[in-house]
Design a protein around this motif. Structure first.
Motif, PDB file in Angstrom:
ATOM      1  N   LEU A 118       0.977  -1.026   0.024  1.00 47.93           N
ATOM      2  CA  LEU A 118       0.037  -0.115  -0.041  1.00 47.93           C
ATOM      3  C   LEU A 118       0.898   1.126   0.032  1.00 47.93           C
ATOM      4  O   LEU A 118       2.087   1.133   0.721  1.00 47.93           O
ATOM      5  N   ASN A 119       0.328   2.359  -0.704  1.00 45.58           N
ATOM      6  CA  ASN A 119       1.225   3.537  -0.657  1.00 45.58           C
ATOM      7  C   ASN A 119       0.926   4.269   0.559  1.00 45.58           C
ATOM      8  O   ASN A 119      -0.143   3.793   1.273  1.00 45.58           O
ATOM      9  N   SER A 120       1.488   5.426   0.735  1.00 45.86           N
ATOM     10  CA  SER A 120       1.344   6.395   2.094  1.00 45.86           C
ATOM     11  C   SER A 120       0.047   6.823   2.057  1.00 45.86           C
ATOM     12  O   SER A 120      -0.678   6.783   3.280  1.00 45.86           O
ATOM     13  N   GLU A 121      -0.701   7.206   1.091  1.00 47.81           N
ATOM     14  CA  GLU A 121      -2.051   7.739   1.055  1.00 47.81           C
ATOM     15  C   GLU A 121      -2.885   6.577   1.441  1.00 47.81           C
ATOM     16  O   GLU A 121      -4.037   6.907   2.297  1.00 47.81           O
ATOM     17  N   GLN A 122      -3.040   5.445   0.683  1.00 47.71           N
ATOM     18  CA  GLN A 122      -3.635   4.311   1.237  1.00 47.71           C
ATOM     19  C   GLN A 122      -3.710   3.972   2.412  1.00 47.71           C
ATOM     20  O   GLN A 122      -4.579   3.552   3.137  1.00 47.71           O
ATOM     21  N   LYS A 123      -2.080   3.770   2.919  1.00 45.45           N
ATOM     22  CA  LYS A 123      -2.251   3.913   4.351  1.00 45.45           C
ATOM     23  C   LYS A 123      -2.828   4.720   5.429  1.00 45.45           C
ATOM     24  O   LYS A 123      -3.561   4.198   6.494  1.00 45.45           O
ATOM     25  N   SER A 124      -2.804   5.951   4.841  1.00 41.46           N
ATOM     26  CA  SER A 124      -3.321   6.880   5.745  1.00 41.46           C
ATOM     27  C   SER A 124      -4.798   6.739   5.756  1.00 41.46           C
ATOM     28  O   SER A 124      -5.669   6.884   6.783  1.00 41.46           O
ATOM     29  N   ILE A 125      -5.529   6.525   4.513  1.00 45.13           N
ATOM     30  CA  ILE A 125      -7.030   6.171   4.521  1.00 45.13           C
ATOM     31  C   ILE A 125      -7.531   4.918   5.466  1.00 45.13           C
ATOM     32  O   ILE A 125      -8.103   4.993   6.090  1.00 45.13           O
ATOM     33  N   LEU A 126      -6.382   3.931   5.483  1.00 46.47           N
ATOM     34  CA  LEU A 126      -6.812   2.709   6.457  1.00 46.47           C
ATOM     35  C   LEU A 126      -6.526   3.108   7.716  1.00 46.47           C
ATOM     36  O   LEU A 126      -7.583   2.753   8.434  1.00 46.47           O
ATOM     37  N   LYS A 127      -5.529   3.662   8.203  1.00 43.93           N
ATOM     38  CA  LYS A 127      -5.429   4.242   9.588  1.00 43.93           C
ATOM     39  C   LYS A 127      -6.727   5.030   9.870  1.00 43.93           C
ATOM     40  O   LYS A 127      -7.093   4.677  11.087  1.00 43.93           O
ATOM     41  N   SER A 128      -6.991   5.904   9.318  1.00 46.38           N
ATOM     42  CA  SER A 128      -8.014   6.914   9.551  1.00 46.38           C
ATOM     43  C   SER A 128      -9.468   6.284   9.481  1.00 46.38           C
ATOM     44  O   SER A 128     -10.298   6.562  10.403  1.00 46.38           O
ATOM     45  N   SER A 129      -9.702   5.264   8.812  1.00 47.55           N
ATOM     46  CA  SER A 129     -10.806   4.372   8.855  1.00 47.55           C
ATOM     47  C   SER A 129     -10.905   3.484   9.987  1.00 47.55           C
ATOM     48  O   SER A 129     -11.888   3.262  11.022  1.00 47.55           O
ATOM     49  N   LEU A 130      -9.818   2.978  10.452  1.00 44.09           N
ATOM     50  CA  LEU A 130      -9.806   2.011  11.807  1.00 44.09           C
ATOM     51  C   LEU A 130      -9.712   2.918  12.925  1.00 44.09           C
ATOM     52  O   LEU A 130     -10.285   2.403  13.810  1.00 44.09           O
ATOM     53  N   ARG A 131      -9.502   4.159  12.642  1.00 45.37           N
ATOM     54  CA  ARG A 131      -9.522   5.224  13.812  1.00 45.37           C
ATOM     55  C   ARG A 131     -10.922   5.219  14.645  1.00 45.37           C
ATOM     56  O   ARG A 131     -11.237   5.337  15.798  1.00 45.37           O
ATOM     57  N   SER A 132     -12.148   4.965  13.814  1.00 49.11           N
ATOM     58  CA  SER A 132     -13.199   5.111  14.383  1.00 49.11           C
ATOM     59  C   SER A 132     -13.822   4.021  14.702  1.00 49.11           C
ATOM     60  O   SER A 132     -14.749   3.773  15.444  1.00 49.11           O
TER      61      SER A 132
END
Length: 791
Positions: free
Chosen positions: A519-533
């Protein structure tokens, strides 16, 4: 001319009596209340008690200040613009009629949805539609029917200064009377003739009568009221023989004094009431003490995610939250304080507070209230007030959303009390009938003697002292029970079900590997932010593993319970969850514990989890296997089934791929087989199962999730003590039964003297208080010894 009493309030009617339907009223106010009740088919109000009402006061203009929104905001507990909730102190609440009419306010005012009375505190909690009515109209309605609330604006709380000290007053009066009556009875006990001169004998006896009057008329009135309500509803509760015994004691003693037959049993009467009230006082003080010592309030929620000034997320103790702090509220988390929404898609379920299941949408800048549950993603909020723990505590026992597990559960005291009542009454009538034919002169004495000596005071004291003390002990061992009834239900358990993830496993130790397309950095950020909730244990573990990725604001978030998460950010759609959920057919047979991801419907890979089981799982199951039917019911796949088969006892049922409704149905199926089921879960996907079970225990580690469906909260560090808690509950029931046997031995001795017509005041004076004192000592010592066995 005979004066008439007002049908509504019971006051004497003057010459200008108002009469309607052959009923007399002392004033237009009482007449108006009667007409209101008649028009709304609520005249059952008068069936519970004669003249239960109060004269409505003249209140014209008195509550105009309730049109001021600033004042109203400080009085109400909850306000989402449509629904408001207010808790008001009603000084006039005094009987079952008051409870009945106040809980039927919706029949008088259609905009009132629910009203719940807290009888000991004399409060009523009213939920109403604020778009069609207002607080002033609600208060005017209450005042018009004679239940004017007391409203204090000094500290914006309702009736807090009106402390109900009636039990303390009753205990003081009973203790004072008991001491004096015993002192006056000494000459009679020891037949000291030189101090018991004829000219003083009658004076002493009438003094004992005078001391007993406030005891029978005031201090013991709760037992007479309870017995009356029990008989009206055709239930022989434990208070029936107590009330009957007290009444017989008083009548017989009065007759003996009036006709100069003897000194009566006023010492036994006052002593009995004193010790009964002492037990009730102990129970009340125990529960008040427990509100601090067992401290379950800190679990509502146990921790809050605070966003610090430098943007970091920290778990903060609930007591440390103050005005101005910024909080992160994840999906399915409880909002612990009132605050202002800063950002995020707020879809809040206020059913815990109002009973309304429809989620309420809020936008940035709106006020949000404690007690709501955030749905569909995370939000950030700024705190307006420090946490109101007493308010959150109400959610645990709020009947609006609580399933009544106790409706079919009969406590040990109730069961034995009914049989005891039948036995005592049977013995009394049979022995009286025998003596009526054998020696009629003592038949009445025998009847009254049986009722006097067989009073179940020890039975009434056994359960409150035992269970109250054990609640305190459990609290010190980090096992927090909703009420004492849970102990009795825990003792009947014969089937135990465990959730797996977050219950048998711990998120403090984990090993995560990724198998898939990088996964690229943007995809990781989207994944992390999704898991945050998300609050699912696997989501929290995975979220924690992303150390350096930046959090971004997700556009849409939706979590499908038991399946996964779907989110979007700009043109990117992300799915996280089970293999079937992210539509990867080729991986559907893989049995690893994993979280799969797809981006824009293109499968990317999976995160593999090596579950870390709690170190005490194996010994806990081993200690339970011989006495309980065990099961592990999990929403995860069968990846660790073989491991668990080798790890757990062979009799353990293992079920995987279970949706939340499957767990509930499995428990229901066991209950249909007359099984008593205990469910241990993490409170996330297990709310339905916890509610369905006979005893639902939520295991709490460091997750800000509160499940009001549970009956107990267990600190995760005490998981290894589950067996000991159950054993202690069973032992507590044995202690209560031993108390009953001890009480029975006293009754057998006393009944011998009673049925043979030999009962003397000195025997009753010794046996009755001795039984009460010995029960209190026995239960206290036994439960403290029991507590020491729980490490």
């Amino acid at each position: 001319m005979e004066s008439k009493k007002c049908f509504h309030c019971g006051n004497k009617c003057e010459a200008d009596t108002i009469t309607i339907n052959e009923k007399s009223f002392c004033c237009n106010g009482c007449k108006t209340v009667y007409e209101i009740f008649s028009d709304n088919d609520l005249t059952c109000y008068y069936d519970f008690q004669n003249s239960p009402g109060a004269i409505p006061e003249e209140i014209k203009g008195k509550y105009d200040f309730l049109t001021n929104n600033d004042i109203v905001e400080k009085l109400i507990e909850f306000n989402d613009g449509n629904i408001q909730v207010v808790n008001m102190y009603i000084p006039h609440i005094h009987c079952s009629s008051c409870i009945w009419i106040l809980e039927n306010l919706h029949k008088l005012q259609k905009n009132i949805t629910t009203s719940q009375v807290n009888f000991p505190k004399k409060t009523v909690r009213i939920t109403y539609n604020a778009t069609n009515t207002n607080l002033k109209e609600v208060v005017l309605l209450l005042s018009s029917i004679g239940y004017e609330p007391y409203i204090s604006l000094e500290d914006y709380e309702v009736g807090k200064k009106q402390v109900n000290r009636s039990l303390l007053y009753k205990l003081g009066i009973a203790g004072f009377a008991y001491g004096n009556v015993m002192f006056l009875s000494f000459p009679e006990y020891f037949e000291v003739s030189e101090f018991w001169l004829e000219q003083y004998k009658s004076v002493f006896r009438w003094l004992m009568f005078a001391f007993s009057l406030p005891v029978i008329l005031y201090a013991s009135q709760d037992y007479f009221v309870s017995a009356y309500k029990g008989i009206r509803t055709k239930i022989l509760n434990i208070d029936v023989p107590i009330a009957l015994g007290l009444l017989v004691l008083f009548i017989r003693s009065t007759v003996e004094i009036v006709f100069n037959i003897g000194t009566g049993f006023f010492d036994s009467l006052t002593g009995l009431v004193f010790f009964l009230l002492l037990g009730k006082f102990f129970q009340q003080k125990t529960y008040n003490f427990l509100s601090f010592e067992r401290d379950y309030k800190s679990y509502f929620p146990i921790a809050v995610t605070q966003i610090t000034k430098d943007g970091k997320e920290e778990n903060t103790q609930i007591y440390n939250i103050k005005k101005g702090d910024r909080l992160l509220i994840r999906n399915q988390e409880l909002i612990p304080v009132d605050g202002i929404l800063i950002n995020g898609n707020a879809q809040i379920d206020y059913s815990f507070v109002t009973g309304e299941a429809n989620p309420v949408s809020k936008k940035s800048g709106d006020k949000i209230f404690a007690g709501g549950k955030q749905l569909y993603g995370s939000i950030e909020m700024e705190v307006l007030n420090s946490v109101s723990q007493s308010y959150l505590t109400q959610l645990w026992s709020n009947d609006v959303f609580q399933k009544d597990k106790n409706s079919t559960f009969k406590t040990l005291t109730d069961s034995i009390g009914k049989n005891f009542t039948i036995a005592v009454l049977s013995i009394a009538f049979v022995t009286t009938l025998f003596w009526f034919f054998y020696d009629p002169s003592i038949a009445l004495n025998v009847f009254t003697a049986v009722l006097i000596i067989a009073c179940p005071c020890a039975i009434a004291l056994a359960a409150p002292f035992t269970l109250g003390n054990l609640l305190r002990i459990f609290g010190k061992r980090k096992f927090y029970l909703k009420n004492a009834t849970v102990i009795e239900q825990l003792a009947t358990i014969n089937s135990i079900i465990f959730d797996k993830t977050g219950t048998l496993t711990t998120n403090k130790e984990n090993n995560i590997t990724y198998d898939g397309i990088a996964l690229n950095s943007e995809q990781k950020s989207i994944l992390k932010s999704s898991l945050r909730s998300s609050n699912h244990p696997l989501s929290r573990m995975l979220y924690t593993s992303f150390k350096n990725e930046e959090n971004i604001s997700i556009d849409n978030y939706h979590e499908y319970i038991g399946k996964g998460i779907e989110t979007s950010y700009q043109q990117t759609t992300l799915k996280i969850g089970s293999s079937s959920f992210v539509q990867d057919k080729s991986e559907s047979t893989n049995l690893d514990t994993s979280v799969h991801i797809s981006i824009n419907d293109v499968y990317k890979g999976k995160f593999l989890f090596k579950n870390a089981y709690r170190k005490d799982v194996e010994p806990v199951f081993s200690s339970l296997k011989n006495n309980y039917e065990l099961a592990v019911v999990s929403g995860d796949n069968e990846g660790e089934k073989k491991y668990l088969q080798n790890f757990l006892p062979s009799i353990t049922t293992l079920l995987f791929n279970q949706k939340p409704e499957d767990k509930l149905n499995y428990i229901n199926g066991l209950q249909q087989q007359n099984k008593k089921v205990m469910m241990v879960g993490d409170g996330l996907n297990d709310a339905g199962a916890l509610a369905q079970s006979n005893v639902g225990i939520a295991l709490s580690e460091n997750i800000n999730v509160f499940s009001p469906a549970c009956d107990a909260i267990l600190d995760a560090s005490k998981f290894h003590q589950i067996t000991n808690y159950i054993k202690a509950s069973k032992t507590a029931i044995k202690i209560i039964k031993y108390c009953f046997l001890l009480s029975l031995s006293y009754n057998v001795v006393g009944l011998y003297f009673a049925v043979t017509g030999q009962l003397k005041p000195v025997i009753a004076a010794i046996l009755m208080p001795l039984s009460s004192i010995s029960i209190v000592l026995f239960t206290t010592i036994a439960t403290n010894i029991l507590g020491r066995k729980i490490k």
